[in-house]
Design an enzyme around this catalytic site. Structure first.
Site, mmCIF file in Angstrom:
data_model
loop_
_atom_site.group_PDB
_atom_site.id
_atom_site.type_symbol
_atom_site.label_atom_id
_atom_site.label_comp_id
_atom_site.label_asym_id
_atom_site.label_seq_id
_atom_site.Cartn_x
_atom_site.Cartn_y
_atom_site.Cartn_z
ATOM 1 N N THR A 187 6.153 3.880 10.374
ATOM 2 C CA THR A 187 7.279 4.382 9.575
ATOM 3 C C THR A 187 7.640 5.773 10.087
ATOM 4 O O THR A 187 6.759 6.509 10.522
ATOM 5 C CB THR A 187 6.841 4.474 8.094
ATOM 6 O OG1 THR A 187 6.714 3.151 7.595
ATOM 7 C CG2 THR A 187 7.826 5.246 7.229
ATOM 8 N N ARG A 215 10.392 -7.751 -0.686
ATOM 9 C CA ARG A 215 9.457 -6.666 -1.029
ATOM 10 C C ARG A 215 10.068 -5.320 -0.601
ATOM 11 O O ARG A 215 10.556 -5.171 0.511
ATOM 12 C CB ARG A 215 8.128 -6.886 -0.306
ATOM 13 C CG ARG A 215 7.068 -5.796 -0.562
ATOM 14 C CD ARG A 215 7.076 -4.731 0.500
ATOM 15 N NE ARG A 215 5.951 -3.795 0.356
ATOM 16 C CZ ARG A 215 5.817 -2.687 1.071
ATOM 17 N NH1 ARG A 215 6.700 -2.375 2.002
ATOM 18 N NH2 ARG A 215 4.793 -1.893 0.886
ATOM 19 N N VAL A 216 10.022 -4.364 -1.500
ATOM 20 C CA VAL A 216 10.496 -3.027 -1.171
ATOM 21 C C VAL A 216 9.320 -2.068 -1.326
ATOM 22 O O VAL A 216 8.613 -2.096 -2.336
ATOM 23 C CB VAL A 216 11.664 -2.615 -2.097
ATOM 24 C CG1 VAL A 216 12.069 -1.168 -1.834
ATOM 25 C CG2 VAL A 216 12.865 -3.535 -1.889
ATOM 26 N N GLY A 217 9.102 -1.235 -0.319
ATOM 27 C CA GLY A 217 7.998 -0.281 -0.366
ATOM 28 C C GLY A 217 8.444 1.065 -0.927
ATOM 29 O O GLY A 217 9.481 1.172 -1.594
ATOM 30 N N ASP A 218 7.661 2.073 -0.619
ATOM 31 C CA ASP A 218 7.942 3.408 -1.155
ATOM 32 C C ASP A 218 9.031 4.165 -0.390
ATOM 33 O O ASP A 218 9.675 5.060 -0.933
ATOM 34 C CB ASP A 218 6.660 4.256 -1.104
ATOM 35 C CG ASP A 218 6.134 4.382 0.328
ATOM 36 O OD1 ASP A 218 6.042 3.342 1.029
ATOM 37 O OD2 ASP A 218 5.844 5.506 0.768
ATOM 38 N N THR A 237 3.951 8.052 4.310
ATOM 39 C CA THR A 237 3.738 6.844 5.107
ATOM 40 C C THR A 237 2.385 6.271 4.753
ATOM 41 O O THR A 237 1.383 6.985 4.754
ATOM 42 C CB THR A 237 3.794 7.133 6.620
ATOM 43 O OG1 THR A 237 3.249 5.977 7.294
ATOM 44 C CG2 THR A 237 2.997 8.351 7.046
ATOM 45 N N GLY A 238 2.371 4.983 4.435
ATOM 46 C CA GLY A 238 1.096 4.372 4.068
ATOM 47 C C GLY A 238 1.346 3.120 3.267
ATOM 48 O O GLY A 238 2.437 2.543 3.333
ATOM 49 N N GLY A 240 2.597 1.268 0.734
ATOM 50 C CA GLY A 240 3.689 1.675 -0.130
ATOM 51 C C GLY A 240 3.493 1.439 -1.614
ATOM 52 O O GLY A 240 3.930 2.235 -2.448
HETATM 53 N N1 ASP Z 1 5.068 3.030 3.431
HETATM 54 C C1 ASP Z 1 5.667 1.940 4.153
HETATM 55 C C2 ASP Z 1 5.826 0.765 3.219
HETATM 56 O O1 ASP Z 1 4.954 0.501 2.418
HETATM 57 C C3 ASP Z 1 4.872 1.537 5.337
HETATM 58 C C4 ASP Z 1 4.434 2.646 6.263
HETATM 59 O O2 ASP Z 1 4.477 3.795 5.915
HETATM 60 O O3 ASP Z 1 4.039 2.348 7.393
HETATM 61 O O4 ASP Z 1 6.815 0.064 3.336
#
Ligand code: ASP
Length: 328
Positions: A187, A215-218, A237-238, A240
């Site tokens: 990300t 699916r929607v992340g953070d 980033t992580g 989500g």
């Molecule tokens: N945070 C992002 C998500 O969950 C993924 C990422 O940071 O690599 O969509």
């Protein structure tokens, strides 16, 4: 603007990440070199905006556009694949001085999602748009749409096949699959502090490999993956789901603003204590209006870098890499 006072800084600053989750041994020397060069380019392009007197929003947009175009990162071209083999992109941007924000999720055809987030912030009455509607708005705004095949890279396709196999194996043996190995990384995010002392933050991603449709992340959630106010800016980033539950980006800045914590302590507490305690992992970048920056993460690496008064891009990938800090 800071505490109602215009602060003229002679040292605008730009901070980026290209995602947590990269582990030593994941990259060939060539891949590592390409990733470093792409980060350096993003820093130079974004910093040129700041040096030219452009706003922090301009610098964040420019830096993220470069990283979206670079297939090394999980954003724009090179995004990871969903369970059903598509690329589904999420993004957001926030202007700390005005408190305005824009976000988009579930995109399949927008070449540079960050440009759409910005158009939503500046040209619509809304904060967030998803899917087809967001793409119709992108078209109306003259933002480039591409064939979905544009985003595909063989590396990410293989990562999906590996994740599907691991999932099938876990199901067959009835073992819970905690995280479909290497589900996230790459990300991208950027934070800028411009010559007027204004902060901005932005994030762009393909999300997590093997995520389910819709699916929607953070990353596109203001307050979870992205936040900027007059004193503090964060891009996360992580994993989500954990960042959303922790309202991670806002939480870090709220602890600075309301509890008076130093930014590095607030960021470290949220990223390296609260999120792992809940079962998640990842990293973030954070930048304060006085130029203090911090890069907490708890994976083997996080693509990261910054550029300031010396005009030299500083980048690092693994935990063991040293990233020189301003003034060092
Ligand atoms: N945070 C992002 C998500 O969950 C993924 C990422 O940071 O690599 O969509």
């Amino acid at each position: 603007m800071r505490d109602g006072v215009l602060v003229a800084l002679d040292t605008p600053t730009l901070v980026i990440h290209g995602g947590a989750g990269v582990e030593p041994g994941d990259l060939t020397p060539q891949e590592e070199d390409d990733a470093r060069k792409a980060m350096e380019k993003a820093l130079r392009v974004g910093y040129a905006k700041l040096q030219g007197g452009s706003s922090s929003v301009d610098a964040v947009t420019a830096a993220i556009t470069v990283m979206e175009d670079a297939p090394q990162f999980n954003a724009g071209r090179g995004a990871v694949f969903t369970h059903d083999g598509r690329n589904e992109l999420d993004t957001s941007i926030m202007d700390g001085s005005s408190g305005m924000a824009g976000a988009a999720a579930g995109l399949h055809r927008v070449k540079n999602p960050i440009l759409l987030a910005r158009a939503i912030m500046e040209k619509s009455k809304h904060v967030m748009m998803v899917g087809d509607g967001a793409e119709i708005f992108a078209k109306e705004q003259g933002i480039s749409l591409v064939d979905p095949a544009y985003f595909r890279t063989e590396k990410r396709w293989k990562a999906l096949q590996d994740a599907l196999q691991a999932e099938a194996k876990a199901q067959a043996s009835n073992t819970p699959l905690v995280l479909p190995g290497k589900a996230y990384f790459g990300t991208v995010g950027a934070l800028a502090l411009d010559a007027k002392g204004n902060l901005a933050a932005g994030t762009s991603t393909g999300g997590m490999t093997n995520k389910r449709y819709g699916r929607v992340g953070d990353s596109p959630i203001i307050g979870a993956g992205t936040w900027a106010d007059t004193g503090c800016a964060v891009s996360g980033t992580g994993w989500g789901e954990y960042y959303i539950r922790a309202a991670a980006a806002h939480e870090i800045c709220a602890r600075v603003r309301l509890a008076g914590l130093p930014l590095p302590k607030a960021a470290d507490d949220v990223i390296n204590k609260d999120i792992p305690k809940a079962g998640g992992d990842g990293g973030a970048i954070a930048l304060a209006a006085d130029g203090v920056m911090t890069f907490p993460f708890n994976t083997g690496g996080m693509y990261r870098g910054w550029i300031g008064s010396d005009g030299v891009p500083h980048v690092a990938i693994y935990k063991t890499d040293t990233l020189p800090m301003p003034g060092q």
